[in-house]
Design a protein around this motif. Structure first.
Motif, PDB file in Angstrom:
ATOM      1  N   VAL A  62     -45.308  -2.286 -36.331  1.00 25.93           N
ATOM      2  CA  VAL A  62     -44.034  -1.842 -36.672  1.00 25.93           C
ATOM      3  C   VAL A  62     -43.162  -0.956 -35.528  1.00 25.93           C
ATOM      4  CG1 VAL A  62     -42.895  -0.446 -38.413  1.00 25.93           C
ATOM      5  CG2 VAL A  62     -44.799  -1.969 -39.191  1.00 25.93           C
ATOM      6  N   GLY A  63     -41.995  -1.063 -35.535  1.00 21.67           N
ATOM      7  CA  GLY A  63     -41.271  -0.364 -34.504  1.00 21.67           C
ATOM      8  C   GLY A  63     -40.016   0.068 -35.105  1.00 21.67           C
ATOM      9  N   PHE A  64     -40.050   1.450 -35.003  1.00 23.19           N
ATOM     10  CA  PHE A  64     -38.598   2.188 -35.521  1.00 23.19           C
ATOM     11  C   PHE A  64     -37.789   2.120 -34.395  1.00 23.19           C
ATOM     12  CE2 PHE A  64     -41.874   3.319 -38.438  1.00 23.19           C
ATOM     13  CZ  PHE A  64     -41.310   3.380 -39.652  1.00 23.19           C
ATOM     14  N   CYS A  65     -36.533   1.477 -34.357  1.00 23.37           N
ATOM     15  CA  CYS A  65     -35.667   1.591 -33.276  1.00 23.37           C
ATOM     16  C   CYS A  65     -34.320   2.155 -33.844  1.00 23.37           C
ATOM     17  CB  CYS A  65     -35.325   0.141 -32.812  1.00 23.37           C
ATOM     18  SG  CYS A  65     -36.667  -0.869 -32.306  1.00 23.37           S
ATOM     19  N   CYS A  66     -34.111   3.030 -32.909  1.00 23.76           N
ATOM     20  CA  CYS A  66     -32.607   3.542 -32.948  1.00 23.76           C
ATOM     21  C   CYS A  66     -31.393   2.764 -33.008  1.00 23.76           C
ATOM     22  CB  CYS A  66     -32.161   4.790 -32.127  1.00 23.76           C
ATOM     23  SG  CYS A  66     -31.735   4.233 -30.385  1.00 23.76           S
ATOM     24  N   GLU A  67     -30.330   2.534 -33.516  1.00 28.23           N
ATOM     25  CA  GLU A  67     -29.466   1.390 -33.757  1.00 28.23           C
ATOM     26  C   GLU A  67     -28.618   1.545 -32.449  1.00 28.23           C
ATOM     27  OE1 GLU A  67     -26.976   1.805 -37.063  1.00 28.23           O
ATOM     28  OE2 GLU A  67     -25.953   3.457 -36.408  1.00 28.23           O
ATOM     29  N   LYS A  68     -28.616   2.454 -31.588  1.00 27.82           N
ATOM     30  CA  LYS A  68     -27.803   2.477 -30.435  1.00 27.82           C
ATOM     31  C   LYS A  68     -28.593   1.700 -29.456  1.00 27.82           C
ATOM     32  CE  LYS A  68     -24.819   4.696 -32.654  1.00 27.82           C
ATOM     33  NZ  LYS A  68     -23.854   4.168 -33.324  1.00 27.82           N
ATOM     34  N   HIS A  69     -29.306   2.583 -28.273  1.00 29.72           N
ATOM     35  CA  HIS A  69     -29.755   1.976 -27.138  1.00 29.72           C
ATOM     36  C   HIS A  69     -30.909   1.125 -27.663  1.00 29.72           C
ATOM     37  CE1 HIS A  69     -27.543   3.747 -23.886  1.00 29.72           C
ATOM     38  NE2 HIS A  69     -27.199   4.683 -24.859  1.00 29.72           N
ATOM     39  N   GLY A  70     -32.016   1.565 -28.742  1.00 27.66           N
ATOM     40  CA  GLY A  70     -33.141   1.128 -28.993  1.00 27.66           C
ATOM     41  C   GLY A  70     -32.927  -0.553 -29.317  1.00 27.66           C
ATOM     42  N   THR A  71     -32.264  -0.599 -30.413  1.00 28.91           N
ATOM     43  CA  THR A  71     -31.765  -2.143 -31.075  1.00 28.91           C
ATOM     44  C   THR A  71     -31.329  -2.859 -29.979  1.00 28.91           C
ATOM     45  OG1 THR A  71     -32.004  -0.943 -33.207  1.00 28.91           O
ATOM     46  CG2 THR A  71     -31.111  -3.183 -33.025  1.00 28.91           C
ATOM     47  N   GLU A  72     -30.461  -2.396 -29.286  1.00 36.69           N
ATOM     48  CA  GLU A  72     -29.561  -3.218 -28.326  1.00 36.69           C
ATOM     49  C   GLU A  72     -30.674  -3.618 -27.218  1.00 36.69           C
ATOM     50  OE1 GLU A  72     -25.841  -1.327 -26.897  1.00 36.69           O
ATOM     51  OE2 GLU A  72     -25.360  -0.920 -28.772  1.00 36.69           O
ATOM     52  N   SER A  73     -31.466  -2.657 -26.716  1.00 42.51           N
ATOM     53  CA  SER A  73     -32.288  -3.258 -25.612  1.00 42.51           C
ATOM     54  C   SER A  73     -33.296  -4.416 -26.237  1.00 42.51           C
ATOM     55  CB  SER A  73     -33.163  -2.173 -25.102  1.00 42.51           C
ATOM     56  OG  SER A  73     -33.888  -1.640 -25.988  1.00 42.51           O
ATOM     57  N   VAL A  74     -33.562  -4.174 -27.689  1.00 44.66           N
ATOM     58  CA  VAL A  74     -34.427  -5.547 -27.921  1.00 44.66           C
ATOM     59  C   VAL A  74     -33.592  -6.650 -28.145  1.00 44.66           C
ATOM     60  CG1 VAL A  74     -35.669  -5.990 -30.169  1.00 44.66           C
ATOM     61  CG2 VAL A  74     -35.770  -3.623 -29.310  1.00 44.66           C
ATOM     62  N   ASP A  75     -32.293  -6.522 -28.683  1.00 44.08           N
ATOM     63  CA  ASP A  75     -31.430  -7.591 -28.701  1.00 44.08           C
ATOM     64  C   ASP A  75     -31.278  -8.451 -27.456  1.00 44.08           C
ATOM     65  OD1 ASP A  75     -30.998  -7.337 -31.487  1.00 44.08           O
ATOM     66  OD2 ASP A  75     -29.227  -6.279 -31.452  1.00 44.08           O
ATOM     67  N   LEU A  76     -31.175  -7.814 -26.614  1.00 41.41           N
ATOM     68  CA  LEU A  76     -30.887  -7.972 -25.244  1.00 41.41           C
ATOM     69  C   LEU A  76     -32.080  -8.887 -24.605  1.00 41.41           C
ATOM     70  CD1 LEU A  76     -28.442  -8.412 -23.089  1.00 41.41           C
ATOM     71  CD2 LEU A  76     -29.697  -6.163 -21.985  1.00 41.41           C
ATOM     72  N   ALA A  77     -33.066  -8.400 -24.656  1.00 41.69           N
ATOM     73  CA  ALA A  77     -34.464  -9.012 -24.480  1.00 41.69           C
ATOM     74  C   ALA A  77     -34.752 -10.132 -25.250  1.00 41.69           C
ATOM     75  CB  ALA A  77     -35.759  -8.094 -24.613  1.00 41.69           C
ATOM     76  N   ILE A  78     -34.267 -10.347 -26.614  1.00 41.79           N
ATOM     77  CA  ILE A  78     -34.531 -11.452 -27.177  1.00 41.79           C
ATOM     78  C   ILE A  78     -33.591 -12.520 -26.832  1.00 41.79           C
ATOM     79  CG2 ILE A  78     -34.585 -12.461 -29.609  1.00 41.79           C
ATOM     80  CD1 ILE A  78     -35.725  -9.794 -30.393  1.00 41.79           C
ATOM     81  N   ARG A  79     -32.390 -12.154 -26.710  1.00 44.49           N
ATOM     82  CA  ARG A  79     -31.315 -13.186 -26.293  1.00 44.49           C
ATOM     83  C   ARG A  79     -31.404 -13.639 -24.746  1.00 44.49           C
ATOM     84  NH1 ARG A  79     -27.411  -9.746 -28.665  1.00 44.49           N
ATOM     85  NH2 ARG A  79     -26.555  -9.110 -26.668  1.00 44.49           N
ATOM     86  N   SER A  80     -32.349 -12.910 -23.864  1.00 43.83           N
ATOM     87  CA  SER A  80     -32.469 -13.355 -22.608  1.00 43.83           C
ATOM     88  C   SER A  80     -33.611 -14.079 -22.798  1.00 43.83           C
ATOM     89  CB  SER A  80     -32.811 -12.134 -21.510  1.00 43.83           C
ATOM     90  OG  SER A  80     -32.102 -11.246 -21.839  1.00 43.83           O
ATOM     91  N   GLY A  81     -34.361 -14.358 -23.818  1.00 49.91           N
ATOM     92  CA  GLY A  81     -35.247 -15.265 -23.826  1.00 49.91           C
ATOM     93  C   GLY A  81     -36.705 -14.464 -23.443  1.00 49.91           C
ATOM     94  N   GLU A  82     -36.863 -13.279 -23.047  1.00 49.09           N
ATOM     95  CA  GLU A  82     -38.148 -12.825 -22.817  1.00 49.09           C
ATOM     96  C   GLU A  82     -39.077 -13.139 -23.796  1.00 49.09           C
ATOM     97  OE1 GLU A  82     -38.801 -10.541 -20.079  1.00 49.09           O
ATOM     98  OE2 GLU A  82     -36.914 -10.572 -19.167  1.00 49.09           O
ATOM     99  N   GLN A  83     -40.488 -13.129 -23.419  1.00 50.54           N
ATOM    100  CA  GLN A  83     -41.518 -13.649 -24.423  1.00 50.54           C
ATOM    101  C   GLN A  83     -42.345 -12.146 -24.736  1.00 50.54           C
ATOM    102  OE1 GLN A  83     -41.999 -16.589 -25.378  1.00 50.54           O
ATOM    103  NE2 GLN A  83     -40.061 -17.050 -24.769  1.00 50.54           N
ATOM    104  N   TYR A  84     -42.748 -12.436 -25.764  1.00 52.21           N
ATOM    105  CA  TYR A  84     -43.806 -11.086 -26.139  1.00 52.21           C
ATOM    106  C   TYR A  84     -44.854 -11.592 -26.929  1.00 52.21           C
ATOM    107  CZ  TYR A  84     -40.827 -10.648 -30.057  1.00 52.21           C
ATOM    108  OH  TYR A  84     -40.085 -10.820 -31.279  1.00 52.21           O
ATOM    109  N   ASP A  85     -45.911 -11.038 -27.045  1.00 52.09           N
ATOM    110  CA  ASP A  85     -47.007 -11.697 -27.874  1.00 52.09           C
ATOM    111  C   ASP A  85     -47.560 -10.534 -28.701  1.00 52.09           C
ATOM    112  OD1 ASP A  85     -49.068 -12.811 -28.664  1.00 52.09           O
ATOM    113  OD2 ASP A  85     -50.717 -12.012 -27.201  1.00 52.09           O
ATOM    114  N   ALA A  86     -46.869 -10.530 -29.748  1.00 54.75           N
ATOM    115  CA  ALA A  86     -47.018  -9.539 -30.983  1.00 54.75           C
ATOM    116  C   ALA A  86     -46.518 -10.030 -32.225  1.00 54.75           C
ATOM    117  CB  ALA A  86     -47.024  -8.259 -30.615  1.00 54.75           C
ATOM    118  N   SER A  87     -46.716  -9.608 -33.346  1.00 48.41           N
ATOM    119  CA  SER A  87     -46.218  -9.474 -34.562  1.00 48.41           C
ATOM    120  C   SER A  87     -45.482  -8.244 -34.808  1.00 48.41           C
ATOM    121  CB  SER A  87     -46.880 -10.023 -35.847  1.00 48.41           C
ATOM    122  OG  SER A  87     -46.079  -9.870 -36.972  1.00 48.41           O
TER     123      SER A  87
END
Lengths: 139, 234
Positions: A9-34
């Motif tokens: 479980v990840g608690f992400c702030c809606e400013k930089h935290g969530t935006e960095s996650v969104d950007l990573a997902i949109r960029s197609g970065e792969q990660y191995d975890a639920s």
């Protein structure tokens, strides 16, 4: 079930935290975890109880992802978040549970590599530590 | 206010280990303000103990609740059912709350989740300092409003000892010398002549040295007739 993806479980702030996650997902970065993400207005809003409850409800590991400490949208929110993470880690140690199950990370919204890195780190930690239940005793 | 600190979780776990049903009771007064035994701390403790039980593979029923004031019988009475159905009470209050429950339900085992520490003042967020020992004979009108009994390591009554140095205490250089602070305060107030006042040896029989203290306000007590009427109405 050694191959099962650990629950994180990840608690992400809606400013930089969530935006960095969104950007990573949109960029197609792969990660191995639920990873289940919980967006919070600021990591200063994350309470120790939120982290403990996540573990209590079945998470193998929990992370908090906030803005860079000297560039926090709310100035000191990510410092508050870190203090709470540290306190929970102390509590976990006191009851004999590995404190590394809980970690604090910081990222700016442009750090596209950060979220896959965090997911991978936490996933490896959770796999190494296994579930909180005693091994072999779970039914 | 009364300032307390949570006991180490390992120590708490050991105390409640033999019991199945644990009622964890916090208090919304002093110990909530000093972040030791309020609602959040009770919930976090219940959660941490739940994790410990998962780790050890045991089942234990942990019931967390918080009272307005655990040291007052009226508030405790409201949760009587939950107290009676538990095997042990883990009090997350100061010792007064724990003892109130113990006195009301003498057959119940009450264990302390907190160490009751000091009569303290919040100096800044997360910092509380001791400023009163409850000696029962207050003299701060002669010491610029600063208590030498609590704030001087030696409880000196007539000026500083020889260990006062640059406003600090020889017992711990991190501490301010109470008598230096008193001198500065009296100087500010233009009452330095009070430094020359000779205070006789303190009568400690008003403090705990005289045994357990009970304070009675006769005009506030209920008469036997009033007590009967109160009991009948409940």
């Amino acid at each position: 079930m050694a191959d099962a993806k650990p629950k994180i479980v990840g608690f992400c702030c809606e400013k930089h935290g969530t935006e960095s996650v969104d950007l990573a997902i949109r960029s197609g970065e792969q990660y191995d975890a639920s990873v289940r993400l919980v967006t919070v207005p600021c990591t200063g809003r994350v309470d120790g109880l939120h982290i403990l409850k996540a573990l209590e409800d079945g998470a193998d590991a929990v992370f908090v992802l906030g803005c860079l400490e000297k560039n926090c949208y709310y100035d000191t929110g990510s410092i508050e978040g870190r203090k709470r993470v540290e306190y929970v880690r102390t509590m976990l140690s006191e009851v004999g549970i590995e404190p590394e199950r809980v970690e604090m990370f910081n990222a700016s919204s442009t750090m596209v590599w950060k979220f896959p890195e965090i997911a991978s780190t936490m996933s490896q930690t959770a796999r190494r530590l296994g579930p909180i239940e005693p091994r072999g005793d779970t039914k | 206010m009364i300032v307390a600190e949570r006991k180490p979780l390992g120590e708490i776990a050991e105390m409640i280990a033999p019991y199945e049903k644990v009622c964890v009771i916090g208090c919304r007064s002093c110990v909530a303000i000093c972040l030791a035994g309020g609602e959040k701390e009770v919930n976090m403790l219940v959660s941490a103990m739940g994790l410990l039980n998962r780790r050890t593979g045991r089942t234990q029923n942990l019931d967390g609740l918080v009272l307005e004031r655990q040291c007052e019988k009226e508030w405790v009475k409201e949760v009587e059912d939950r107290i009676l159905e538990s095997d042990v009470i883990l009090s997350m209050s100061c010792s007064l709350g724990a003892q109130t429950i113990g006195d009301m339900y003498p057959e119940k085992i009450v264990v302390p989740g907190l160490n009751t520490a000091i009569f303290g003042v919040p100096e800044e967020q997360g910092v509380w300092s001791e400023k009163c020992l409850g000696c029962g004979d207050c003299i701060i009108h002669t010491t610029g409003g600063i208590c030498p009994i609590a704030r001087c390591a030696k409880s000196m009554l007539n000026g500083p000892c020889g260990g006062s140095s640059d406003g600090h205490c020889e017992v711990n250089l991190e501490l301010d010398c109470a008598w230096y602070a008193i001198h500065e305060r009296l100087k500010l107030q233009g009452r330095l002549e009070l430094m020359d006042m000779v205070r006789p040896p303190k009568e400690w029989n008003t403090s705990h040295s005289g045994g357990r203290r009970v304070i009675v306000r006769e005009e506030a007590r209920l008469t036997s007739h009033q007590k009967r009427a109160t009991e009948e109405s409940q």
